[in-house]
Design a protein around this motif. Structure first.
Motif, PDB file in Angstrom:
ATOM      1  N   HIS A 198       0.824  -1.210   0.000  1.00 29.18           N
ATOM      2  CA  HIS A 198       0.000   0.000   0.000  1.00 29.18           C
ATOM      3  C   HIS A 198       0.860   1.262   0.000  1.00 29.18           C
ATOM      4  O   HIS A 198       0.369   2.353  -0.286  1.00 29.18           O
ATOM      5  CB  HIS A 198      -0.898   0.031   1.239  1.00 29.18           C
ATOM      6  N   TYR A 203      -8.668   2.835  -5.708  1.00 29.42           N
ATOM      7  CA  TYR A 203      -8.011   2.835  -7.017  1.00 29.42           C
ATOM      8  C   TYR A 203      -7.479   4.203  -7.437  1.00 29.42           C
ATOM      9  O   TYR A 203      -6.581   4.291  -8.266  1.00 29.42           O
ATOM     10  CB  TYR A 203      -8.984   2.313  -8.084  1.00 29.42           C
ATOM     11  N   LEU A 232      -3.560  -2.947  -9.621  1.00 25.79           N
ATOM     12  CA  LEU A 232      -3.252  -3.752  -8.441  1.00 25.79           C
ATOM     13  C   LEU A 232      -2.521  -5.047  -8.806  1.00 25.79           C
ATOM     14  O   LEU A 232      -2.853  -5.714  -9.779  1.00 25.79           O
ATOM     15  CB  LEU A 232      -4.532  -4.075  -7.672  1.00 25.79           C
ATOM     16  N   ASN A 233      -1.521  -5.366  -7.986  1.00 22.49           N
ATOM     17  CA  ASN A 233      -0.755  -6.601  -8.124  1.00 22.49           C
ATOM     18  C   ASN A 233      -0.088  -6.888  -6.790  1.00 22.49           C
ATOM     19  O   ASN A 233      -0.441  -6.265  -5.781  1.00 22.49           O
ATOM     20  CB  ASN A 233       0.270  -6.478  -9.268  1.00 22.49           C
ATOM     21  N   VAL A 243       1.352  -3.625  -5.439  1.00 18.95           N
ATOM     22  CA  VAL A 243       0.465  -2.456  -5.383  1.00 18.95           C
ATOM     23  C   VAL A 243      -0.899  -2.929  -4.889  1.00 18.95           C
ATOM     24  O   VAL A 243      -1.639  -3.593  -5.624  1.00 18.95           O
ATOM     25  CB  VAL A 243       0.323  -1.777  -6.753  1.00 18.95           C
ATOM     26  N   LYS A 244      -1.236  -2.569  -3.657  1.00 17.10           N
ATOM     27  CA  LYS A 244      -2.492  -3.029  -3.076  1.00 17.10           C
ATOM     28  C   LYS A 244      -3.174  -1.926  -2.288  1.00 17.10           C
ATOM     29  O   LYS A 244      -2.529  -1.021  -1.749  1.00 17.10           O
ATOM     30  CB  LYS A 244      -2.253  -4.232  -2.160  1.00 17.10           C
ATOM     31  N   ILE A 245      -4.507  -2.015  -2.234  1.00 16.42           N
ATOM     32  CA  ILE A 245      -5.313  -1.113  -1.407  1.00 16.42           C
ATOM     33  C   ILE A 245      -5.304  -1.642   0.022  1.00 16.42           C
ATOM     34  O   ILE A 245      -5.439  -2.842   0.254  1.00 16.42           O
ATOM     35  CB  ILE A 245      -6.757  -1.059  -1.939  1.00 16.42           C
TER      36      ILE A 245
END
Length: 256
Positions: free
Chosen positions: A40, A60, A129-130, A133-135
């Motif tokens: 994050h 996003y 997102l991967n 890369v995350k929320i």
């Protein structure tokens, strides 16, 4: 009253110089990590990747950071770097580089006291997102005193130095007793409203440093705090915006 005049409060700097030649500069007491361990976490940079501060991906198109780090900056000069452990990586085509569309601040934000020191940075293109890369979800309830809180960033390790690390690092700090920490200053410096919007963690000489403004405080996998600054007073904990506070949360929800 200016907090700095009374307590020699050393707020985390907005930006700092980063270097490859001296790898010891990192979050005080921290360790180097790969971005997959804190996906994050993003860097907010200016022209030529000039590093300003840290942020956390909360959806996003949105990043949470400290208002004092990005207030009055020119939007066209700002970028959000995601999915990188090393800030220079985007020069090599690694990670994601997002232009900033807008930055939202609470109308009650006070740069002198850092009341409501929170900002929502909106990026133009959505985050892809991967694993890197995350929320991160937001905390629903305040974290308990003595809970472990993880912070990550590219800040320095030495007070009064403006050299930051090019590599991401992390540190586990303990959440401090907020009421106990406020007692020495609340009568003269903090209104009741302000006191409820902040929390304390770590201690002087261990935790956030220059360049770590906006770093997310994570408890049990959820974002509970955003780094503001640290005190020069020995063993005094660092200062964070408490995002479970109703006023802070309402602002975040409105602009996310």
């Amino acid at each position: 009253m200016n907090i700095a005049n009374h307590f020699s409060l050393l707020f985390v700097l907005l930006s700092c110089v980063w270097t490859h030649t001296n790898a010891r500069f990192r979050i005080i007491g921290g360790q180097y990590i790969n971005i997959e361990s804190s996906p994050h976490t993003v860097a907010i940079v200016g022209n030529r990747n000039y590093y300003y501060c840290v942020g956390s991906i909360v959806n996003y198109h949105s990043v949470l950071t400290a208002a004092h780090s990005v207030k009055n900056e020119i939007l066209a000069n700002l970028k959000v770097l995601a999915g990188v452990s090393e800030i220079r990586s985007t020069f090599k085509g690694e990670g994601q580089r997002h232009k900033v569309e807008n930055i939202h601040y609470d109308p009650d934000y006070d740069p002198e006291t850092l009341f409501m020191d929170i900002a929502v940075v909106k990026v133009i293109t959505p985050f892809d997102l991967n694993s890197a890369v995350k929320i991160i979800p937001l905390c629903d309830i305040p974290a308990a005193t003595d809970s472990d809180m993880e912070i990550s960033g590219w800040g320095g390790t030495v007070i009064n130095s403006d050299i930051c690390s090019p590599l991401l690092k992390s540190k586990i700090v303990k959440i401090a007793d907020g009421q106990q920490c406020r007692d020495p200053i609340s009568n003269t410096l903090l209104s009741a409203d302000y006191a409820e919007t902040i929390m304390f963690a770590g201690r002087s000489g261990e935790g956030i440093c220059f360049g770590d403004s906006g770093a997310g405080g994570v408890v049990n996998g959820k974002l509970c705090a955003v780094a503001q600054g640290g005190f020069e007073e020995p063993d005094y904990p660092d200062l964070y915006t408490n995002i479970t506070n109703p006023k802070v949360r309402e602002f975040i929800t409105r602009w996310m």
